[in-house]
Motif scaffolding. Structure first.
Motif, PDB file in Angstrom:
ATOM      1  N   VAL A 147       0.833  -1.209   0.000  1.00  0.00           N
ATOM      2  CA  VAL A 147       0.000   0.000   0.000  1.00  0.00           C
ATOM      3  C   VAL A 147       0.863   1.253   0.000  1.00  0.00           C
ATOM      4  CG1 VAL A 147      -1.707   1.311   1.304  1.00  0.00           C
ATOM      5  CG2 VAL A 147      -1.901  -1.174   1.146  1.00  0.00           C
ATOM      6  N   GLY A 149       3.809   1.755  -1.095  1.00  0.00           N
ATOM      7  CA  GLY A 149       4.529   2.000  -2.332  1.00  0.00           C
ATOM      8  C   GLY A 149       3.745   2.824  -3.335  1.00  0.00           C
ATOM      9  N   ARG A 150       2.421   2.935  -3.135  1.00  0.00           N
ATOM     10  CA  ARG A 150       1.587   3.704  -4.056  1.00  0.00           C
ATOM     11  C   ARG A 150       1.346   5.132  -3.580  1.00  0.00           C
ATOM     12  NH1 ARG A 150      -0.720  -1.490  -3.859  1.00  0.00           N
ATOM     13  NH2 ARG A 150      -0.776  -2.546  -5.875  1.00  0.00           N
ATOM     14  N   LEU A 151       1.845   5.450  -2.381  1.00  0.00           N
ATOM     15  CA  LEU A 151       1.657   6.797  -1.853  1.00  0.00           C
ATOM     16  C   LEU A 151       2.629   7.768  -2.511  1.00  0.00           C
ATOM     17  CD1 LEU A 151       1.309   5.979   1.960  1.00  0.00           C
ATOM     18  CD2 LEU A 151      -0.530   6.479   0.331  1.00  0.00           C
ATOM     19  N   ARG A 156       5.024   8.365   1.260  1.00  0.00           N
ATOM     20  CA  ARG A 156       5.507   7.029   0.893  1.00  0.00           C
ATOM     21  C   ARG A 156       6.762   6.673   1.689  1.00  0.00           C
ATOM     22  NH1 ARG A 156       6.538   6.739  -5.167  1.00  0.00           N
ATOM     23  NH2 ARG A 156       8.121   8.266  -4.586  1.00  0.00           N
ATOM     24  N   ARG A 212      13.350   5.466  -2.957  1.00  0.00           N
ATOM     25  CA  ARG A 212      12.232   6.203  -3.544  1.00  0.00           C
ATOM     26  C   ARG A 212      11.829   7.456  -2.775  1.00  0.00           C
ATOM     27  NH1 ARG A 212       8.110   1.159  -4.934  1.00  0.00           N
ATOM     28  NH2 ARG A 212       9.563  -0.047  -6.204  1.00  0.00           N
TER      29      ARG A 212
END
Length: 283
Positions: A147, A149-151, A156, A212
């Motif tokens: 979850v 990783g999509r923020l 994130r 990231r």
């Protein structure tokens, strides 16, 4: 406590050595993730020494967790950031600000207070429900990673860092929940699988967070995740206590050590060439 501090020294020094090896292995051109970087780094003696220190640090961590309360070990492990900062200042020539030197001193003061206040590890072995709960948390860390990783942006990095901290926290608690290390008992103990899944998920999420997003944000989340939760579990469910009359000093020392570590969060990944240059330009 000596083993916990030794573990922090090993982990903190390993981070710098591995950063130096990665810098030496970098081709200096291109961008993005290089899948061959690990193989090139493994040819660097500093990287191999760093891996050895990681292994020794993990052994010392296990010994510490079997000897003193989880809250003391967690705070000591967070202090590895102070070790990384000091070693990076010496080997990577990273200039620490006055505030960062103050944070190093704050971490040391907090650990000294914890050392004075800590009692022996709790005498409770933990219930089967707690063992299964740790396995559930470990699985939840993997889901959180998917979850998070999509923020976007900082959210994130923070979520991935927190998830990594929860995973490392599962490892800390699971070590205490493994009483018998015979093969048969290990295979039937849910804490064994919680340790493996939690540790693996933690490394995966932390690597993603550092790649990231902001190193500082991710590391701050990790420090909070790996210290507060396990400390509560140790006190409430495993019987961790302080020396009689020193409860206030333990709470204060824990808070001071973690606060100092958070102030050094940018050293969650030891600076490499670009980071060193950015620090010099900023100054």
């Amino acid at each position: 406590m000596i083993c916990a501090l030794g573990s922090a020294i090993c982990f903190g020094t390993a981070s710098v050595l591995q950063a130096m090896a990665a810098r030496a292995a970098e081709p200096g051109t291109g961008s993005g993730v290089d899948p061959a970087l690990l193989m090139r780094a493994l040819r660097q003696w500093r990287y191999l020494v760093g891996l050895g220190l990681d292994g020794l640090g993990f052994v010392l961590q296990i010994v510490a967790l079997r000897s003193i309360p989880i809250y003391a070990v967690g705070a000591a492990l967070a202090a590895s950031l102070a070790v990384t900062a000091v070693v990076a200042a010496r080997l990577l020539r990273v200039r620490l600000t006055g505030a960062e030197w103050g944070a190093v001193g704050t971490v040391c003061a907090g650990l000294a207070m914890l050392g004075l206040a800590s009692g022996a590890e709790g005498d409770r072995s933990g219930s089967d429900a707690l063992r299964f709960a740790m396995l559930g948390v470990a699985a939840g860390v993997l889901l959180l990673g998917g979850v998070a990783g999509r923020l976007p942006g900082r959210g994130r990095a923070l979520a991935l860092g927190l998830g990594a901290g929860f995973g490392f926290g599962v490892v800390e608690v699971s070590v205490r929940l493994i009483d018998d290390v015979s093969p048969g008992e290990l295979l039937t103990n849910p804490a064994t699988y919680a340790l493996l899944v939690g540790g693996g998920a933690a490394f995966l999420l932390l690597t993603s967070a550092l790649q990231r997003g902001s190193v500082t944000v991710a590391t701050a989340g990790m420090v909070v995740g790996e210290t507060v939760g396990p400390a509560v579990v140790g006190v409430v469910w495993l019987g961790d206590r302080t020396r009689p009359g020193f409860e206030w000093l333990a709470v204060l020392g824990f808070a001071v050590a973690v606060a100092g570590a958070l102030a050094l969060a940018r050293f969650g990944e030891a600076p490499v060439a670009e980071d060193v240059e950015s620090v010099r330009v900023a100054e």
